[in-house]
Design a protein around this motif. Structure first.
Motif, PDB file in Angstrom:
ATOM      1  N   TYR A  36     -25.786   7.620  -1.714  1.00 47.58           N
ATOM      2  CA  TYR A  36     -25.772   6.859  -2.953  1.00 47.58           C
ATOM      3  C   TYR A  36     -24.435   6.144  -3.064  1.00 47.58           C
ATOM      4  CZ  TYR A  36     -29.858   9.429  -4.732  1.00 47.58           C
ATOM      5  OH  TYR A  36     -31.119   9.957  -4.915  1.00 47.58           O
ATOM      6  N   VAL A  37     -24.436   5.031  -3.798  1.00 46.64           N
ATOM      7  CA  VAL A  37     -23.206   4.286  -4.055  1.00 46.64           C
ATOM      8  C   VAL A  37     -23.022   4.150  -5.564  1.00 46.64           C
ATOM      9  CG1 VAL A  37     -24.392   2.055  -3.861  1.00 46.64           C
ATOM     10  CG2 VAL A  37     -21.913   2.166  -3.579  1.00 46.64           C
ATOM     11  N   GLN A  38     -21.766   4.229  -5.986  1.00 45.52           N
ATOM     12  CA  GLN A  38     -21.464   4.102  -7.413  1.00 45.52           C
ATOM     13  C   GLN A  38     -20.411   3.014  -7.591  1.00 45.52           C
ATOM     14  OE1 GLN A  38     -19.594   7.527  -9.313  1.00 45.52           O
ATOM     15  NE2 GLN A  38     -20.738   7.126 -11.190  1.00 45.52           N
ATOM     16  N   TYR A  39     -20.790   1.973  -8.313  1.00 41.75           N
ATOM     17  CA  TYR A  39     -19.836   0.936  -8.686  1.00 41.75           C
ATOM     18  C   TYR A  39     -19.221   1.303 -10.029  1.00 41.75           C
ATOM     19  CZ  TYR A  39     -21.984  -1.633  -4.883  1.00 41.75           C
ATOM     20  OH  TYR A  39     -22.454  -2.011  -3.645  1.00 41.75           O
ATOM     21  N   PRO A  40     -18.052   0.758 -10.358  1.00 44.84           N
ATOM     22  CA  PRO A  40     -17.383   1.122 -11.612  1.00 44.84           C
ATOM     23  C   PRO A  40     -18.296   0.984 -12.826  1.00 44.84           C
ATOM     24  CG  PRO A  40     -15.924  -0.176 -10.248  1.00 44.84           C
ATOM     25  CD  PRO A  40     -17.266  -0.183  -9.563  1.00 44.84           C
ATOM     26  N   ASN A  41     -18.314   2.030 -13.640  1.00 46.15           N
ATOM     27  CA  ASN A  41     -19.092   2.055 -14.890  1.00 46.15           C
ATOM     28  C   ASN A  41     -20.594   1.877 -14.660  1.00 46.15           C
ATOM     29  OD1 ASN A  41     -16.696   2.304 -16.491  1.00 46.15           O
ATOM     30  ND2 ASN A  41     -16.343   0.142 -16.120  1.00 46.15           N
ATOM     31  N   LYS A  49     -32.076   7.181   2.981  1.00 46.57           N
ATOM     32  CA  LYS A  49     -32.344   8.607   3.134  1.00 46.57           C
ATOM     33  C   LYS A  49     -32.875   8.915   4.526  1.00 46.57           C
ATOM     34  CE  LYS A  49     -37.061   8.334   1.265  1.00 46.57           C
ATOM     35  NZ  LYS A  49     -37.946   8.701   0.126  1.00 46.57           N
ATOM     36  N   TYR A  50     -32.647  10.150   4.945  1.00 43.10           N
ATOM     37  CA  TYR A  50     -33.261  10.690   6.149  1.00 43.10           C
ATOM     38  C   TYR A  50     -34.164  11.843   5.733  1.00 43.10           C
ATOM     39  CZ  TYR A  50     -34.161  13.362  10.299  1.00 43.10           C
ATOM     40  OH  TYR A  50     -34.810  14.045  11.297  1.00 43.10           O
ATOM     41  N   ILE A  51     -35.426  11.741   6.151  1.00 39.32           N
ATOM     42  CA  ILE A  51     -36.363  12.826   5.886  1.00 39.32           C
ATOM     43  C   ILE A  51     -36.820  13.445   7.205  1.00 39.32           C
ATOM     44  CG2 ILE A  51     -38.585  13.438   4.845  1.00 39.32           C
ATOM     45  CD1 ILE A  51     -36.403  12.647   2.830  1.00 39.32           C
ATOM     46  N   THR A  52     -37.318  12.616   8.083  1.00 40.55           N
ATOM     47  CA  THR A  52     -37.777  13.058   9.390  1.00 40.55           C
ATOM     48  C   THR A  52     -37.908  11.839  10.282  1.00 40.55           C
ATOM     49  OG1 THR A  52     -39.463  14.368  10.530  1.00 40.55           O
ATOM     50  CG2 THR A  52     -40.235  12.858   8.844  1.00 40.55           C
ATOM     51  N   GLY A  53     -38.110  12.071  11.583  1.00 38.60           N
ATOM     52  CA  GLY A  53     -38.347  10.940  12.474  1.00 38.60           C
ATOM     53  C   GLY A  53     -37.075  10.410  13.096  1.00 38.60           C
ATOM     54  N   ASP A  54     -36.984   9.098  13.154  1.00 42.03           N
ATOM     55  CA  ASP A  54     -35.880   8.412  13.809  1.00 42.03           C
ATOM     56  C   ASP A  54     -34.543   8.846  13.218  1.00 42.03           C
ATOM     57  OD1 ASP A  54     -35.718   4.903  14.832  1.00 42.03           O
ATOM     58  OD2 ASP A  54     -34.865   6.752  15.665  1.00 42.03           O
ATOM     59  N   TYR A  89     -18.818   6.198  -2.584  1.00 46.98           N
ATOM     60  CA  TYR A  89     -20.029   6.559  -1.846  1.00 46.98           C
ATOM     61  C   TYR A  89     -20.211   8.075  -1.837  1.00 46.98           C
ATOM     62  CZ  TYR A  89     -20.318   1.751  -0.364  1.00 46.98           C
ATOM     63  OH  TYR A  89     -20.442   0.380  -0.360  1.00 46.98           O
ATOM     64  N   PHE A  90     -21.429   8.495  -2.148  1.00 47.37           N
ATOM     65  CA  PHE A  90     -21.758   9.918  -2.202  1.00 47.37           C
ATOM     66  C   PHE A  90     -22.859  10.248  -1.218  1.00 47.37           C
ATOM     67  CE2 PHE A  90     -19.378  11.344  -5.850  1.00 47.37           C
ATOM     68  CZ  PHE A  90     -19.238  10.221  -6.642  1.00 47.37           C
TER      69      PHE A  90
END
Lengths: 115, 115
Positions: A36-41, A49-54, A89-90
């Protein structure tokens, strides 16, 4: 218990250069991994996301991340950074167990892209 | 693009007072969540809610907290008797039920300050 480590408080990169934001995780069973990304305010904005596969997953704004099971890592990458990528960035993880959806977040990495 | 919305954006309250934080999840989502972020710390999971009941909660979510879906659109977090340490940014999130791989989408947050 599940946990996420983001070893760098801040990453500095010049515009046009590749960037990497590191993330390692610990979870019981198979992981579901998120950036996830967080911009100010602003709130947390989903990137990918990664779940499965590549093992290489592609997300928004040209970002991608590589899942490495042996190293329990999920580093975020972008081939060419933009000044507008500067943000917090989280990385987050949850177990694949169906009954447990709680995300565990890392402490965040501030990305600073210099012009 | 559908978004999670939260009101108010900022809330200042006196210690011991009750506060209600409001969220409108994305309309076709059925899982709802609350997270909080104390200034300078990680984003922490509080509670998840599905089918009109709590499906998972953390140790933070003690008896002073409660959640409710009072109607078809709102999802609320109530803190009965606020403490100084409840000061934080509170994020609401929602996800759909497409398997267990659903992405949690976050709102912009409510900044709560307890004096």
């Amino acid at each position: 218990a599940q946990s996420v480590a983001q070893p760098e408080d801040q990453v500095n990169v010049a515009e046009g250069n590749p960037l990497t934001v590191k993330c390692t995780y610990s979870v019981s069973g198979n992981p579901y991994l998120f950036w996830y990304v967080q911009y100010p305010n602003r709130g947390l904005q989903f990137l990918l996301k990664y779940i499965t596969g590549d093992n290489l997953v592609k997300g928004s704004y040209g970002f991608e991340a590589e899942f490495n099971k042996s190293q329990t890592s999920f580093h975020l990458k972008k081939p060419s950074a933009l000044v507008s990528d500067s943000a917090l960035y989280f990385c987050a993880v949850r177990t694949a167990h169906t009954g447990r959806r709680a995300l565990t977040f890392g402490s965040g990495t501030r990305l600073q892209v210099q012009p | 693009e559908p978004e999670v919305t939260q009101t108010p954006s900022h809330q200042v309250t006196q210690m011991g007072q009750e506060v209600i934080l409001r969220c409108v999840p994305i309309s076709n989502h059925l899982y709802f969540y609350w997270y909080r972020q104390i200034l300078g710390q990680k984003v922490e999971f509080l509670v998840s809610f599905y089918n009109n009941e709590i499906s998972e909660k953390s140790e933070i979510f003690d008896d002073q907290f409660s959640v409710e879906r009072p109607d078809g659109s709102n999802f609320t977090l109530k803190i009965r008797s606020t403490k100084l340490e409840d000061s934080a940014m509170y994020f609401c999130a929602s996800s759909d039920t497409s398997g267990t791989q659903e992405t949690q989408y976050f709102g912009p947050g409510t900044r709560l300050l307890v004096l």
